[in-house]
Design an enzyme around this catalytic site. Structure first.
Site, mmCIF file in Angstrom:
data_model
loop_
_atom_site.group_PDB
_atom_site.id
_atom_site.type_symbol
_atom_site.label_atom_id
_atom_site.label_comp_id
_atom_site.label_asym_id
_atom_site.label_seq_id
_atom_site.Cartn_x
_atom_site.Cartn_y
_atom_site.Cartn_z
ATOM 1 N N ASP A 1 0.840 -1.197 0.000
ATOM 2 C CA ASP A 1 0.000 0.000 0.000
ATOM 3 C C ASP A 1 0.875 1.247 0.000
ATOM 4 O O ASP A 1 1.845 1.337 0.760
ATOM 5 C CB ASP A 1 -0.897 -0.030 1.247
ATOM 6 N N GLU B 1 1.559 -0.524 -5.002
ATOM 7 C CA GLU B 1 0.637 0.566 -5.317
ATOM 8 C C GLU B 1 1.548 1.772 -5.518
ATOM 9 O O GLU B 1 2.036 2.357 -4.537
ATOM 10 C CB GLU B 1 -0.347 0.814 -4.181
#
Length: 711
Positions: free
Chosen positions: A343, A379
């Site tokens: 993330d 990401e």
């Protein structure tokens, strides 16, 4: 209880069958007390006797699995200089492998008083916070082996452990929304039916429900609020108890592996649940604040925030970097997971200020013999300056391709000037990944993900509807690149519903037949809706949970998805390991590996590509002599295909290219129909010859397979 010296490594609480070694890093601490709690909450404090390399450690015989523990760190308290030690705060071990109890957000878990934020709060937090749990490290893995599915053969399914099975009627109630529920036979059968090769689980590291959300009667459903990087989230276990979540998680992984399904974890190493300077003191803040967090240089009472969540983990500190690497290795070696999706990964690349692809984090990942061998998905952005880094990660990495998402959405809603971009995205985004030696599978393609509209809502809403989040609909993205097909939200208009169904099939088929690695969002194949909520991070309820009653209503969409997945699996031309070259594949043959045509059957000209009204294109994929090799080392030979994409709002007569590309073609997929035609070419299958016209329904995708001689 008299501790033995023990050892400084491994960090955390390590049970060896006779006792437990406790070790915690703190450079700033004067000394550290280990706190043990019995079933009545009675506390026993033991000063750790040894310090080696700033690791405080000790061994206690007779202490075993199920024991609750925490730490009290004695040291300086000087927030302006980044020091926040306070022995009145019970602290979670950053290496705790299981967590028990809950943070109830009493004022005592904060380092300051609510009515006087500049004053130190010395109230004891032990009765209001969570505990580490000593776990049993032993587990019968039997013959467990990682599936090791190649990237180009992967189909990823992004799922939420709780939301996926919470409402499933065929799973026993006590197992719904748990690790056991995810691995229940009915789910294994479902994944297999869809052709899923990997489940990408939204955060399962122990996380907290934010204080602000709890005050509004909401919960942090998504889980991007980690407090313990080694511990499986305790509320996802069907057998609540001291450490049972570890055994249940392992059993889930073992079961999925038996079905040849990989487990990828969405991990949040960019920030923690302790938040900004007004956040609680729960773990790393009280252990060694300056080592674990990025602080503002000229006033260290404040935190650098590249994540929008209050703090950023200090990945440039060697001990914090060790924490991240030890956590990753633990999940691979001890929990047997197959990869990670990072993330806001750009945050981890900020060595100093800017994003640096040569940062220590990437360097150590590259050299690690364990982590470098599993799937690594970034990401590739954060909220800091220069944070959008799609296409800029090192060769070992794959990336969520946000440009793919935006382009495919734009094409199917009919936005002009997207043809060239669309062509690049569905062929693997070579402009992003080829120059640094990566392959098409560096692109993790997706149209929808947990953050944003579901696929059903993408074709049903022009605007977000996030009122349930309690922020006056001000949260969530406004630029959704969605189109409601003529009505906002649910409607009885049959024409609108027919178009929406076709648009769902268009995007699923485009995703699964693009070069790269497709990722489906759980429930999209069921027509799952969130009622237009595009930021359901706090909705731990029917808004976010998968409604399995849709399975009967939308079984045709499930079958369609499974059939297109099968088409991809059966034909390597849709999952090439190398980029298209656009030139003859071998001497003496003029056919290129790929060719593009206008709707009239003529090769695309420069003017065609630049036309702002271009909403239709045909692509030829040559399956003969694909420059990849099978497991026996032989060159792959496949069928050849034509793909007719039309985002026009009216039906079209598109022309099949001349006979040099193929004399006869059979329709194997038409998104204007509710099913895929594939397999042995039944007698009623549509066929069309070279140079003939092919009727293409408005906003649809038609795939043709070249008919072999004598077929």
């Amino acid at each position: 209880m008299r501790p033995w010296p023990g050892t400084p490594y491994p960090l955390g609480a390590t049970y060896d069958g006779a006792g437990t070694n406790f070790a915690v890093f703190s450079e700033v601490a004067d000394f550290v007390e280990l706190c043990l709690f019995d079933s009545d909450g009675m506390e026993t404090r033991i000063r750790l006797p040894e310090v080696d390399g700033f690791v405080h450690h000790g061994y206690l015989a007779g202490i075993g699995p199920g024991q609750w523990y925490g730490y009290r760190v004695h040291g300086p308290y000087d927030p302006a200089n980044g020091q926040r030690c306070n022995p009145n705060k019970l602290l979670l071990d950053p290496y705790a492998k299981a967590i028990g109890g809950e943070v109830d957000w009493d004022e005592s878990v904060f380092g300051y008083r609510f009515d006087a934020p500049d004053e130190r709060n010395d109230a004891d937090s032990a009765q209001h916070t969570a505990f580490g749990v000593v776990v049993n490290p032993f587990f019968d893995w039997a013959t467990d082996r990682p599936p090791n599915t190649p990237y180009n053969e992967s189909v990823i399914y992004e799922a939420h452990v709780r939301g996926l099975t919470k409402l499933h009627p065929e799973i026993p109630p006590q197992q719904r929304g748990t690790y056991s529920g995810l691995a229940h036979p009915v789910m294994i059968d479902y994944f297999t039916r869809l052709g899923i090769t990997a489940v990408e689980l939204m955060p399962v590291h122990q996380f907290l429900h934010d204080h602000g959300l709890v005050q509004r009667g909401l919960r942090n459903y998504w889980g991007y609020n980690t407090i313990a990087y080694f511990a499986p989230h305790d509320s996802y276990t069907s057998m609540r108890g001291r450490g049972n979540q570890v055994q249940e998680f392992k059993a889930m992984v073992r079961t999925l592996h038996e079905a040849n399904i990989e487990v990828i974890l969405d991990v949040v190493y960019n920030h923690t649940a302790e938040g900004n300077h007004l956040g609680p003191t729960l773990s790393m803040r009280g252990i060694d604040n300056e080592a674990y967090y990025r602080l503002v240089d000229d006033d260290k009472s404040y935190y650098m925030d590249y994540t929008g969540t209050g703090n950023s983990l200090n990945a440039r500190n060697p001990h914090t970097l060790q924490l991240i690497m030890d956590s990753l290795r633990y999940w691979v070696s001890e929990m047997h997971v197959d990869g990670f999706r990072f993330d806001l990964a750009a945050t981890l690349a900020r060595e100093f200020y800017d994003v640096d692809r040569l940062s220590a984090f990437f360097d150590i990942i590259q050299q690690d013999p364990v982590i470098s061998q599993v799937k690594l998905i970034a990401e590739p952005w954060d909220v800091g300056p220069g944070g959008y880094q799609v296409g800029n990660f090192p060769p070992l990495w794959t990336e969520w391709n946000g440009k793919y998402r935006d382009t495919v959405r734009d094409f199917w809603r009919g936005s002009p000037e997207t043809l060239g971009e669309f062509a690049s995205r569905i062929t693997g985004s070579s402009d992003l990944y080829q120059d640094d030696g990566r392959r098409p599978y560096a692109s993790i393609n997706f149209v929808t993900a947990h953050d944003g509209f579901t696929l059903n809502d993408l074709v049903s809403y022009n605007d977000k509807h996030n009122e349930a989040n309690g922020e006056d609909n001000n949260d969530g993205h406004n630029d959704n690149r969605s189109w409601n097909c003529g009505a906002e939200g649910p409607t009885d208009d049959e024409k609108v519903n027919t178009l929406r169904a076709r648009q769902r099939r268009n995007m699923i088929a485009t995703l699964l037949l693009s070069q790269g690695v497709p990722m489906l969002l759980h429930g999209d194949e069921l027509g799952r809706t969130q009622g237009g909520n595009n930021n359901a991070y706090c909705q731990d309820n029917e808004i976010s949970w998968v409604d399995w009653s849709l399975l009967e209503e939308n079984d045709d969409l499930v079958e369609f998805t499974a059939a297109v997945t099968s088409l991809r699996r059966n034909h390597p031309v849709f999952r090439r390991r190398r980029f298209f070259a656009g030139r003859p594949i071998r001497k003496g043959e003029e056919l290129r590996d790929i060719a593009w045509f206008a709707p009239n059957g003529e090769e695309m000209s420069e003017q065609d590509w630049e036309s702002e009204f271009g909403r239709a294109v045909v692509v030829f994929l040559n399956g003969e002599g694909i420059p990849d090799r099978d497991k026996r080392g032989e060159q792959v030979v496949d069928d050849s295909f034509l793909m007719f994409f039309s985002a026009h709002d009216e039906d079209m007569e598109m022309v099949v290219p001349d006979a040099s590309y193929g004399t006869e073609w059979a329709v194997v997929l038409d998104t204007a129909q509710r099913a895929v035609i594939d397999g042995d070419l039944p007698a009623d299958t549509r066929r069309v010859g070279a140079g003939q016209t092919l009727p293409v329904t408005a906003r649809s995708l038609v795939v043709l397979r070249r008919v072999k001689d004598g077929e």
